[in-house]
Every structure is written in C-alpha cells, then in structure tokens.
Design an enzyme around this catalytic site. Structure first.
Site, PDB file in Angstrom:
ATOM      1  N   LYS A  43       0.825  -1.205   0.000  1.00 10.18           N
ATOM      2  CA  LYS A  43       0.000   0.000   0.000  1.00 10.18           C
ATOM      3  C   LYS A  43       0.860   1.256   0.000  1.00 10.18           C
ATOM      4  O   LYS A  43       0.538   2.238  -0.689  1.00 10.18           O
ATOM      5  CB  LYS A  43      -0.952  -0.020   1.196  1.00 10.18           C
ATOM      6  CG  LYS A  43      -2.049  -1.069   1.042  1.00 10.18           C
ATOM      7  CD  LYS A  43      -2.727  -1.436   2.357  1.00 10.18           C
ATOM      8  CE  LYS A  43      -3.713  -2.579   2.169  1.00 10.18           C
ATOM      9  NZ  LYS A  43      -4.237  -3.106   3.442  1.00 10.18           N
ATOM     10  N   GLN A  87      -4.462  -1.875   9.775  1.00 10.12           N
ATOM     11  CA  GLN A  87      -4.257  -3.154   9.098  1.00 10.12           C
ATOM     12  C   GLN A  87      -4.820  -4.305   9.923  1.00 10.12           C
ATOM     13  O   GLN A  87      -4.537  -4.421  11.118  1.00 10.12           O
ATOM     14  CB  GLN A  87      -2.768  -3.376   8.829  1.00 10.12           C
ATOM     15  CG  GLN A  87      -2.455  -4.658   8.086  1.00 10.12           C
ATOM     16  CD  GLN A  87      -3.050  -4.679   6.688  1.00 10.12           C
ATOM     17  OE1 GLN A  87      -2.968  -3.714   5.939  1.00 10.12           O
ATOM     18  NE2 GLN A  87      -3.647  -5.804   6.326  1.00 10.12           N
ATOM     19  N   ASP A 110     -11.455   1.943   4.121  1.00  9.16           N
ATOM     20  CA  ASP A 110     -11.906   0.561   3.925  1.00  9.16           C
ATOM     21  C   ASP A 110     -13.414   0.488   3.691  1.00  9.16           C
ATOM     22  O   ASP A 110     -13.926  -0.541   3.236  1.00  9.16           O
ATOM     23  CB  ASP A 110     -11.556  -0.297   5.143  1.00  9.16           C
ATOM     24  CG  ASP A 110     -10.167  -0.904   5.046  1.00  9.16           C
ATOM     25  OD1 ASP A 110      -9.722  -1.188   3.916  1.00  9.16           O
ATOM     26  OD2 ASP A 110      -9.521  -1.096   6.084  1.00  9.16           O
TER      27      ASP A 110
END
Length: 277
Positions: A43, A87, A110
């Site tokens: 990422k 994460q 997300d």
C-alpha cells in the site's frame, strides 16, 4: 480494470496537488505479522506511485487498546491526513472492531466503519467496502450483465458477502440483481449455487466450490481466500474453469481491484475534506 481505476486516481491526485493539497493515506500496523507488514509495504509503494503521502505508525504487539486508539485519534485530528487504515488482523487481545469504530467515518478508506455500512444499507453516498466495490466494477468492466440476473453469494461475512449483497441489489445499471446469500450453515447450499448466473464465492473455505456446484456457463468470481503461510488458497477450485463461462484467476483477480478501490476511496476522501473538485 484496476489499472484504469488507478489511472483515474492518479489524475485526481495531480489535480489536488496542483491546488496545494497532498492527499495522505495513513496506515497503522500492530505487531509483527509478516503478511500484514507485506500488505502495508504494498500500500505504501502504491501510494508513492500515485503521489500520496503515507504516514505510518507501527505499534508493538504488546500495545494496548488505548495505545491503538490514541494513534487513530491523532490521525483523525490531523487535517493533513485524509484516510486512515488499521491493518487487519491485529494481535490477539486487541479488538479490531473497537479500533475501527474510533476512525473518523469520513477518513475510513476501507468503507467498513459502522456509519459507512449504514450508509451502504440505506443507499446513501459514502466510501464503499473495497472488495465488494471492486467486484461490481470488475463485472461492469468486462460487460457482464448484472441487472435482473440471479446472483448467488456463498458467504455472509461482514467484509464481503453481506455488503456485496446490498451493493448488487441496489438500483443501478451495474447492479439491480436478484441476490441470494447462502452459507456453509445451509446443508444444501449447492442447490443455490447451481442455479446462479453469477456466483461469488466468499466463504473463506479453500476449494469449497467445485465444478459440480457451478451452473454451466455461469460467471464465477472467487472473492474468498485463506492463506497457508504465504500460499493463497482460494474458495474456487481451479477446475471450475472447465464449466464456467467466465472466471476470475486464482492470483490477480479481486486482489488488485480491492487495492484500486482503497485508493479511490482515499482520493475521494481527500477531495471531500479539502473541497477541491
């Protein structure tokens, strides 16, 4: 499809930077899980290629829930940070859902914050869960008709099965389907998958979908995976390609589209927060 989305994202980043705004996607890693650290590196590398800033905090495995919440609060308060990603998974003893709930919903890249899941359920604008959004975009990109067709999703998880069902049932040209959600708690689940014109596997059970579970000519999307060390084990057995009309590959399927949607959410967050169109 992912490359096209990321090209659009890069153009948006360029416009933001030209207006004096550097979009920033902050990441938080807790512990020393190799796979999670690898995902963060991917990422960060993608962020750099697109022109994002990518502030990062790595907490030790012994960090407390309060330590994690404090990092999230700092990123929430930082006006130069537009997106925040914690994460998953985090070490045993810490509560990921509680940490996610601490993220500012407008910085939730997300699309999994309870507020944003509520927005999805009500059909209101907001960041969408990345894997479901990527699957809808993937079907649209390959011109797979969805509207009015029977979609069966095998799996009811909060990150894929449930939000995808909400997404594909909404009234849009790339959705508007008859959606059935079935799961491994249903003894005769193959009865449902065999009638699907579009079958999405989202159970997280390696090899659960085999050719005899697929309607000949159906479109099959493998969304569920599990890892054995570094080896990716998909829900869809590769032999299903013999009967499917179209099928996602084991590697390079919904993974790249998920990452693309993450950065689309991030750049949209930067645009909203900065007021730069």
């Amino acid at each position: 499809m992912a490359e096209r989305v990321l090209t659009d994202v890069a153009a948006s980043v360029a416009r933001l930077r030209a207006a004096g705004v550097t979009p920033a996607l902050a990441t938080v890693l807790v512990g020393d899980d190799d796979a999670s650290a690898g995902y963060i590196r991917i990422k960060q590398r993608q962020a750099a290629e697109l022109g994002f800033a990518s502030p990062h905090v790595h907490l030790p495995a012994a960090a407390s829930q309060a330590d994690l919440h404090a990092v999230v609060a700092d990123f929430n308060a930082d006006k130069d940070v537009h997106g925040v990603l914690v994460q998953h998974p985090i070490p045993v003893g810490l509560d990921y859902d509680r940490a996610l709930a601490e993220v500012d919903p407008d910085k939730d890249v997300d699309g999994m914050h309870p507020v944003n899941m509520g927005r999805l359920a009500l059909g209101l604008p907001g960041p969408l869960p990345c894997t479901p959004a990527g699957i809808e975009a993937l079907l649209a990109f390959h011109q797979v008709p969805v509207a009015g067709r029977e979609v069966v999703i095998l799996g009811r998880g909060a990150t894929l099965g449930r939000p995808l069902a909400l997404l594909l049932a909404q009234k849009r040209p790339t959705a508007n389907a008859a959606v059935t959600v079935v799961h491994t708690g249903v003894a005769d689940w193959p009865r449902y998958t065999r009638r699907a014109e579009i079958l999405v596997a989202a159970a997280g059970v390696p090899g659960i979908v085999r050719p005899e579970h697929v309607r000949p000519g159906a479109v099959v999307v493998g969304g569920g995976v599990r890892y054995e060390g570094r080896r990716l084990l998909p829900d869809v057995d590769e032999s299903c390609a013999r009967v499917a009309g179209a099928i996602t590959p084991r590697v390079g399927g919904v993974g790249p589209t998920t990452v693309a949607m993450l950065f689309r959410n991030a750049v949209e967050a930067a645009r909203r927060q900065s007021g730069v169109g």
